[in-house]
Design a protein around this motif. Structure first.
Motif, mmCIF file in Angstrom:
data_model
loop_
_atom_site.group_PDB
_atom_site.id
_atom_site.type_symbol
_atom_site.label_atom_id
_atom_site.label_comp_id
_atom_site.label_asym_id
_atom_site.label_seq_id
_atom_site.Cartn_x
_atom_site.Cartn_y
_atom_site.Cartn_z
ATOM 1 N N VAL A 180 0.823 -1.209 0.000
ATOM 2 C CA VAL A 180 0.000 0.000 0.000
ATOM 3 C C VAL A 180 0.858 1.260 0.000
ATOM 4 N N ASN A 181 1.940 1.271 0.794
ATOM 5 C CA ASN A 181 2.735 2.482 0.984
ATOM 6 C C ASN A 181 4.024 2.513 0.173
ATOM 7 N N GLY A 182 4.369 1.400 -0.454
ATOM 8 C CA GLY A 182 5.576 1.385 -1.258
ATOM 9 C C GLY A 182 6.855 1.218 -0.480
ATOM 10 N N ARG A 183 6.772 0.925 0.800
ATOM 11 C CA ARG A 183 7.956 0.719 1.639
ATOM 12 C C ARG A 183 7.552 -0.119 2.843
ATOM 13 N N LEU A 184 8.552 -0.664 3.529
ATOM 14 C CA LEU A 184 8.293 -1.434 4.736
ATOM 15 C C LEU A 184 8.048 -0.502 5.918
ATOM 16 N N PRO A 185 7.283 -0.937 6.897
ATOM 17 C CA PRO A 185 7.072 -0.094 8.082
ATOM 18 C C PRO A 185 8.341 0.026 8.913
ATOM 19 N N VAL A 186 8.416 1.081 9.673
ATOM 20 C CA VAL A 186 9.586 1.296 10.525
ATOM 21 C C VAL A 186 9.548 0.359 11.720
ATOM 22 N N ASP A 187 8.401 0.231 12.358
ATOM 23 C CA ASP A 187 8.248 -0.615 13.539
ATOM 24 C C ASP A 187 6.780 -0.994 13.668
ATOM 25 N N VAL A 188 6.463 -1.676 14.761
ATOM 26 C CA VAL A 188 5.097 -2.136 14.968
ATOM 27 C C VAL A 188 4.148 -0.977 15.226
ATOM 28 N N PHE A 189 4.662 0.138 15.725
ATOM 29 C CA PHE A 189 3.798 1.276 16.028
ATOM 30 C C PHE A 189 3.281 1.935 14.753
ATOM 31 N N GLU A 190 4.082 1.923 13.715
ATOM 32 C CA GLU A 190 3.606 2.396 12.422
ATOM 33 C C GLU A 190 2.776 1.337 11.716
ATOM 34 N N LEU A 191 3.090 0.083 11.958
ATOM 35 C CA LEU A 191 2.376 -1.009 11.300
ATOM 36 C C LEU A 191 0.955 -1.149 11.829
ATOM 37 N N GLU A 192 0.776 -1.056 13.140
ATOM 38 C CA GLU A 192 -0.537 -1.267 13.748
ATOM 39 C C GLU A 192 -1.298 0.018 13.993
ATOM 40 N N GLY A 193 -0.591 1.103 14.294
ATOM 41 C CA GLY A 193 -1.277 2.320 14.669
ATOM 42 C C GLY A 193 -1.722 2.279 16.119
ATOM 43 N N VAL A 194 -2.285 3.373 16.581
ATOM 44 C CA VAL A 194 -2.742 3.459 17.972
ATOM 45 C C VAL A 194 -3.923 2.509 18.174
ATOM 46 N N PRO A 195 -3.888 1.687 19.219
ATOM 47 C CA PRO A 195 -4.971 0.709 19.404
ATOM 48 C C PRO A 195 -6.284 1.370 19.786
ATOM 49 N N ARG A 196 -7.358 0.637 19.573
ATOM 50 C CA ARG A 196 -8.692 1.103 19.958
ATOM 51 C C ARG A 196 -8.838 1.029 21.475
ATOM 52 N N ILE A 197 -9.421 2.057 22.056
ATOM 53 C CA ILE A 197 -9.568 2.140 23.508
ATOM 54 C C ILE A 197 -10.935 1.588 23.899
ATOM 55 N N GLY A 198 -10.942 0.603 24.761
ATOM 56 C CA GLY A 198 -12.188 0.016 25.213
ATOM 57 C C GLY A 198 -12.807 0.800 26.353
ATOM 58 N N ARG A 199 -14.132 0.802 26.389
ATOM 59 C CA ARG A 199 -14.860 1.477 27.481
ATOM 60 C C ARG A 199 -14.984 0.504 28.642
ATOM 61 N N MET A 200 -14.152 0.685 29.642
ATOM 62 C CA MET A 200 -14.136 -0.216 30.783
ATOM 63 C C MET A 200 -13.602 0.507 32.005
ATOM 64 N N LEU A 201 -13.911 -0.056 33.164
ATOM 65 C CA LEU A 201 -13.434 0.468 34.443
ATOM 66 C C LEU A 201 -12.671 -0.635 35.158
ATOM 67 N N LEU A 202 -11.356 -0.472 35.284
ATOM 68 C CA LEU A 202 -10.532 -1.443 35.999
ATOM 69 C C LEU A 202 -10.524 -1.071 37.475
ATOM 70 N N LEU A 203 -11.509 -1.567 38.193
ATOM 71 C CA LEU A 203 -11.627 -1.227 39.611
ATOM 72 C C LEU A 203 -10.514 -1.827 40.448
ATOM 73 N N ALA A 204 -9.754 -2.783 39.889
ATOM 74 C CA ALA A 204 -8.650 -3.371 40.648
ATOM 75 C C ALA A 204 -7.573 -2.352 40.958
ATOM 76 N N ALA A 205 -7.511 -1.249 40.209
ATOM 77 C CA ALA A 205 -6.516 -0.213 40.476
ATOM 78 C C ALA A 205 -6.966 0.753 41.556
ATOM 79 N N CYS A 206 -8.169 0.578 42.117
ATOM 80 C CA CYS A 206 -8.721 1.511 43.097
ATOM 81 C C CYS A 206 -8.597 0.933 44.506
ATOM 82 N N ASP A 207 -8.873 1.782 45.476
ATOM 83 C CA ASP A 207 -8.935 1.354 46.868
ATOM 84 C C ASP A 207 -10.337 1.640 47.398
ATOM 85 N N ARG A 208 -10.485 1.606 48.724
ATOM 86 C CA ARG A 208 -11.804 1.728 49.330
ATOM 87 C C ARG A 208 -12.416 3.110 49.150
#
Length: 657
Positions: A180-208
């Motif tokens: 598609v781009n005529g060249r190889l990607p530099v690294d995985v960050f250019e190959l994949e792009g920024v990941p999709r952010i899921g809507r979730m709450l990780l309550l394990a990182a919280c306290d009382r």
């Protein structure tokens, strides 16, 4: 219920996860009862705030330098980073703040940092694999030479044990980017792009101060989750956050003595789902010292074939019964039908996308949206079917081990399986089987009973005789001993003359190999799983067997990179259609015949006396949740476990490997 779990001698702590629904809630400040829709709305507001901070944090540090710093495990002062992701990010000074004018407490920021830190830590492995593939880019991405395979494996950390299909997948992904781009990607960050952010709450990182969970003293199947949620999508002050009580009905799989942990909340189809983590005591699984083992073979016509072997004090191995089969031809046929439907929908959606070409067209856009929704629906059906099949197959395997009183399950390692030479239809079916999910579910269920699950090399398990290691002659059926095939196996050794189902011989080899070499069981550092790796070379050196001239030429070994085969001769030209044969299949399918895949092989030969009823819900020794699941009684058939004492039959010698 809080506190640490107390373990007795011979027990181990096991953390598992169960899913529950948050149907209602009560606002503690106003006393108002919150419906399911209102509760999902308030959880969604909090999840949107967290997702926005996660996106900002990942977007800022989605690069090679920052990921390497986080993966190094030490901060600027040389101190070791904490195991919790949010604490590690704070030690490195990677801060994040909510949008201007929005007021959140520090625990909400913790959840965002925890989710972002997990995503940044998980990309490190993919970055190393992609960097190794790009550094050792082959001359022909479609076919690597043996020297290029050695080069790419040496450039990847731990590449010697990496399945070849992982390297091939990354190579295809980079080749598509280059096209598609005529060249190889530099690294995985250019190959994949920024990941999709899921809507979730990780309550394990919280306290009382943000969330608590307590188990009911009167009913162990109930728990109460308390957490702070916003009363508006953009809370301006701390008064816009109130405590909400959410009663939870725990699944029956959660033991009464388990210690509950704060869950992760997700919003799916307007409902709040809680991934409930809990820790409980289980018998400790041991790596060695096994005398009774269950061997499991992945089959072509049957999904699983399994049986038990016993290792005697004199080193002699005996088989306990004839083994069993888990046949899921109906489920797999439905799965392949959905796969073909998904392929057609994707092709049609791509065609609409090309027709649009970036220009506005309401009619085509509406059709494309309808197709996109149908694709999501079919994908969800395929995913649910795979999950149900994985749980059913894993439950059946563990039931067999419990019935045989086995302490270990030996499973052949097919991570490097490459389905080739069996036709386009069968190759696709074998490549898309849910082996990884079945293995994970098997480990999950076996851990409850202290049963170890160990993967062993699958090299030559189906090729050699399970009794004398002579290369087998693979035939089509027992009543057709001269017709080449792959279902039935006959030993050409006149002193042995073993014959039987190919898969039944394979599970004997697998279990015997594991029992013989159980002293070489190691714990994989990356996955924490028990594996036996270093026996193949020793087996090939020790098992000096005179090859038979009548051995099957087309043995389809199921492990390791596929050896290069000479090109097949050109197929004979088909006969031209004749006027007297209007339905001749010459170049084109006859009109009126829909395109269908090749038929699946029969699950069991007619000469085999295999019980094909579904697994019964036997009480007593049967674990909870052992049923195959809704609908599976029509599409999956399995040999039921025998709870009574099974007589021993002499089968294999101690020299078997």
């Amino acid at each position: 219920m809080s506190g640490k779990l107390r373990l007795a001698e011979g027990e181990a702590a096991r953390t598992a996860c169960a899913r529950a629904l948050l149907r209602t809630g009560v606002d503690e400040e106003t006393g108002e009862a919150l419906s399911q829709a209102v509760l999902a709305q308030r959880v969604g507001w909090c999840a949107d705030l967290v997702a926005g901070m996660v996106a900002a944090l990942i977007g800022e540090h989605w690069n090679t330098v920052d990921v390497q710093v986080l993966a190094a495990g030490v901060d600027a002062g040389g101190r070791r980073l904490p195991s919790h992701a949010w604490m590690a990010l704070r030690r490195l000074g990677w801060a994040v703040a909510p949008p201007g004018g929005v007021r959140v407490n520090d625990r909400v920021v913790r959840m965002a940092q925890e989710q972002a830190g997990r995503a940044l830590r998980s990309v490190k492995w993919r970055a190393d694999v992609t960097a190794g593939v790009l550094a050792a880019w082959p001359a022909d991405p479609r076919q690597r030479t043996p020297a290029e395979w050695d080069q790419v494996r040496s450039s990847i950390p731990g590449g010697e044990y990496l399945p070849s299909n992982v390297i091939k997948g990354r190579t295809r992904q980079a080749a598509t980017f280059a096209k598609v781009n005529g060249r190889l990607p530099v690294d995985v960050f250019e190959l994949e792009g920024v990941p999709r952010i899921g809507r979730m709450l990780l309550l394990a990182a919280c306290d009382r101060q943000q969330a608590t969970i307590e188990r009911s003293d009167t009913d162990p199947a109930k728990a109460l989750l308390r957490l702070q949620l916003p009363t508006r999508p953009d809370p301006r002050t701390y008064r816009d956050w109130t405590w909400v009580e959410c009663p939870i009905r725990l699944p029956s799989t959660v033991p009464a003595s388990a210690v509950l942990h704060l869950p992760a909340l997700r919003i799916t189809d307007g409902t709040v789902r809680a991934d409930m983590a809990y820790t409980h005591a289980v018998p400790k699984a041991r790596a060695t010292g096994h005398t009774v083992a269950v061997g499991v073979d992945w089959g072509l016509n049957t999904l699983l074939s399994a049986g038990a072997l016993r290792l005697g004090k004199d080193g002699r191995i005996t088989a306990l019964g004839a083994g069993g089969q888990f046949r899921a031809a109906g489920v797999l046929a439905k799965q392949h039908r959905l796969r073909r439907l998904s392929e057609r929908l994707h092709a049609k959606a791509d065609h609409y996308q090309r027709l649009l070409g970036g220009r506005p067209d309401e009619q085509l856009s509406a059709k494309h949206e309808v197709l996109a929704g149908e694709i999501r629906h079919v994908s969800a059906r395929r995913s649910n079917l795979n999950d149900a099949l994985a749980w059913a197959a894993a439950r059946w395997t563990v039931d067999q081990a419990i019935a045989a009183r086995a302490s270990v399950i030996y499973l052949e390692d097919l991570r490097s399986m490459e389905a080739k030479g069996m036709g386009h239809s069968l190759n696709t079916r074998l490549s898309q089987q849910v082996r990884g999910k079945i293995t994970d579910r098997m480990r999950h269920l076996a851990a409850e009973h202290g049963i170890a699950v160990v993967t062993v090399p699958a090299h030559n398990t189906s090729k050699h005789c399970p009794q004398c290691l002579t290369p087998l002659q693979h035939r089509k059926a027992p009543d057709r001993p001269t017709t080449p095939g792959w279902k039935w196996a006959i030993c050409p050794n006149q002193s042995c003359r073993w014959q039987g189902d190919r898969d039944h011989g394979a599970w004997r080899r697998i279990a015997a190999r594991g029992l013989t070499h159980q002293g070489k069981t190691v714990i994989d550092k990356t996955s924490g799983q028990m594996v036996i790796r270093s026996v193949v070379d020793e087996l090939e050196a020790a098992a000096v067997v005179t090859p038979s001239s009548n051995a099957s030429r087309w043995d389809r070994s199921k492990a390791g990179p596929t050896r290069h085969k000479p090109p097949r001769p050109a197929p004979r030209r088909r006969r031209a259609p004749s006027p007297t044969r209007p339905h001749s299949r010459a170049g084109k399918r006859p009109e009126g015949h829909a395109p269908t895949d090749r038929k699946l092989p029969r699950a069991a030969h007619r000469h085999q006396s295999v019980n094909t009823t579904s697994t019964p819900t036997t009480t007593g020794h049967r674990p909870r949740g052992a049923a195959l699941g809704a609908g599976f009684h029509l599409h999956a058939h399995a040999t039921p476990p025998r709870w009574e004492t099974i007589p021993e039959t002499q089968s294999d010698s101690g020299s078997l490997s």
